[in-house]
Design a protein around this motif. Structure first.
Motif, PDB file in Angstrom:
ATOM      1  N   ALA A  43       0.830  -1.209   0.000  1.00  0.00           N
ATOM      2  CA  ALA A  43       0.000   0.000   0.000  1.00  0.00           C
ATOM      3  C   ALA A  43       0.865   1.261   0.000  1.00  0.00           C
ATOM      4  O   ALA A  43       0.611   2.222  -0.754  1.00  0.00           O
ATOM      5  CB  ALA A  43      -0.939  -0.003   1.197  1.00  0.00           C
ATOM      6  N   VAL A  44       1.919   1.296   0.828  1.00  0.00           N
ATOM      7  CA  VAL A  44       2.805   2.467   0.868  1.00  0.00           C
ATOM      8  C   VAL A  44       3.509   2.676  -0.472  1.00  0.00           C
ATOM      9  O   VAL A  44       3.643   3.786  -0.974  1.00  0.00           O
ATOM     10  CB  VAL A  44       3.841   2.301   2.007  1.00  0.00           C
ATOM     11  N   GLY A  45       3.971   1.617  -1.091  1.00  0.00           N
ATOM     12  CA  GLY A  45       4.618   1.745  -2.401  1.00  0.00           C
ATOM     13  C   GLY A  45       3.679   2.266  -3.463  1.00  0.00           C
ATOM     14  O   GLY A  45       4.055   3.076  -4.317  1.00  0.00           O
ATOM     15  N   ALA A  46       2.419   1.807  -3.452  1.00  0.00           N
ATOM     16  CA  ALA A  46       1.446   2.271  -4.449  1.00  0.00           C
ATOM     17  C   ALA A  46       1.148   3.752  -4.281  1.00  0.00           C
ATOM     18  O   ALA A  46       1.080   4.512  -5.249  1.00  0.00           O
ATOM     19  CB  ALA A  46       0.159   1.447  -4.322  1.00  0.00           C
ATOM     20  N   VAL A  47       0.981   4.202  -3.021  1.00  0.00           N
ATOM     21  CA  VAL A  47       0.706   5.619  -2.779  1.00  0.00           C
ATOM     22  C   VAL A  47       1.878   6.483  -3.221  1.00  0.00           C
ATOM     23  O   VAL A  47       1.719   7.535  -3.845  1.00  0.00           O
ATOM     24  CB  VAL A  47       0.391   5.850  -1.286  1.00  0.00           C
TER      25      VAL A  47
ATOM     26  N   LEU B   8       1.934   6.702  -7.111  1.00  0.00           N
ATOM     27  CA  LEU B   8       0.890   7.569  -7.663  1.00  0.00           C
ATOM     28  C   LEU B   8       1.180   9.031  -7.391  1.00  0.00           C
ATOM     29  O   LEU B   8       0.923   9.903  -8.225  1.00  0.00           O
ATOM     30  CB  LEU B   8      -0.470   7.177  -7.077  1.00  0.00           C
ATOM     31  N   SER B   9       1.706   9.362  -6.223  1.00  0.00           N
ATOM     32  CA  SER B   9       2.019  10.760  -5.913  1.00  0.00           C
ATOM     33  C   SER B   9       3.144  11.275  -6.792  1.00  0.00           C
ATOM     34  O   SER B   9       3.164  12.436  -7.186  1.00  0.00           O
ATOM     35  CB  SER B   9       2.368  10.904  -4.430  1.00  0.00           C
ATOM     36  N   ASP B  10       4.123  10.452  -7.118  1.00  0.00           N
ATOM     37  CA  ASP B  10       5.209  10.886  -8.011  1.00  0.00           C
ATOM     38  C   ASP B  10       4.707  11.145  -9.407  1.00  0.00           C
ATOM     39  O   ASP B  10       5.137  12.076 -10.090  1.00  0.00           O
ATOM     40  CB  ASP B  10       6.314   9.815  -8.048  1.00  0.00           C
ATOM     41  N   ASP B  11       3.750  10.368  -9.921  1.00  0.00           N
ATOM     42  CA  ASP B  11       3.195  10.586 -11.261  1.00  0.00           C
ATOM     43  C   ASP B  11       2.379  11.855 -11.323  1.00  0.00           C
ATOM     44  O   ASP B  11       2.314  12.522 -12.351  1.00  0.00           O
ATOM     45  CB  ASP B  11       2.318   9.388 -11.664  1.00  0.00           C
ATOM     46  N   GLY B  12       1.725  12.266 -10.254  1.00  0.00           N
ATOM     47  CA  GLY B  12       0.880  13.458 -10.279  1.00  0.00           C
ATOM     48  C   GLY B  12       1.673  14.744 -10.273  1.00  0.00           C
ATOM     49  O   GLY B  12       1.197  15.778 -10.715  1.00  0.00           O
TER      50      GLY B  12
END
Length: 222
Positions: free
Chosen positions: A50-54, A57-61
């Protein structure tokens, strides 16, 4: 396994059944940790995912790092003028130095009007015939011009009348017209009446007439 090597005391599972086989198998009691650690392992693995996914996604935004944004903003700022350079531009010239300033062309001295006349007034023929035409100068101005020429001008043959149709309205300012070889006499007439030398012109019509000079009055004499 023989009973001599069996490490556990007899219990209900050691009772033989009808066919002579044991009713159950003896099992050692399980500890509490052995029941809990599989659940903890699953929780830790899921939390890491879960931490890796968040983070992904934050880096892509927000693809631009904050440091890069600050660098871009700093590059767009205009450099400030150096106070030292501004002060140097206001320093007065040192002693002995002259300031290069363009000369004021508007202060040129006017040229001598006598040099602009087409002839020499002193060489005028005062006995030449002169005609003074009134073209809107006002009543009696032709006679007034006649009087100036015969008085202070020294001319002896001067006539005065209204301008004919071919001259009426032909000129905007008082004009002196002269025939061929009459530039000196026309210059003396213009000088006596105060006519602008630029309005002293040679005319074929005057050359073909009986007069040496014509004066077309557009404004009062004097």
């Amino acid at each position: 396994m023989s009973k001599s090597h069996y490490p556990y005391p007899p219990d209900e599972f050691d009772v033989r059944g009808p066919e002579g086989t044991p009713v159950g198998v003896h099992r050692e009691p399980r500890s509490g940790w052995s029941s809990v650690w599989p659940f903890l392992l699953v929780a830790v693995v899921c939390g890491g995912i879960a931490v890796g996914a968040v983070s992904f996604l934050s880096d892509d935004g927000d693809p631009t790092p904050p440091a890069a944004e600050q660098s871009a903003g700093a590059g767009a700022e205009e450099p400030e003028a150096s106070p030292t350079a501004e002060a140097e531009g206001d320093e007065p010239p040192a002693d002995g130095e002259t300031s290069e300033e363009p000369a004021d062309e508007g202060e040129e001295e006017p040229a001598d009007e006598s040099t602009e006349l087409p002839g020499d007034p002193a060489a005028a023929n005062l006995e030449a015939s002169v005609m003074v035409f009134n073209d809107g100068a006002g009543a009696g101005q032709a006679a007034a011009g006649q009087g100036v020429l015969t008085g202070d001008g020294g001319f002896v043959d001067v006539a005065a009348t209204d301008a004919p149709d071919d001259l009426r309205g032909a000129y905007e300012d008082t004009t002196v017209l002269y025939g061929a070889d009459r530039a000196d006499t026309a210059s003396a007439v213009a000088e006596a009446l105060g006519v602008d030398p630029a309005n002293v012109q040679e005319s074929d019509d005057v050359t073909a007439s009986e007069q040496a000079v014509w004066v077309v009055l557009k404004s009062p004499v004097g």
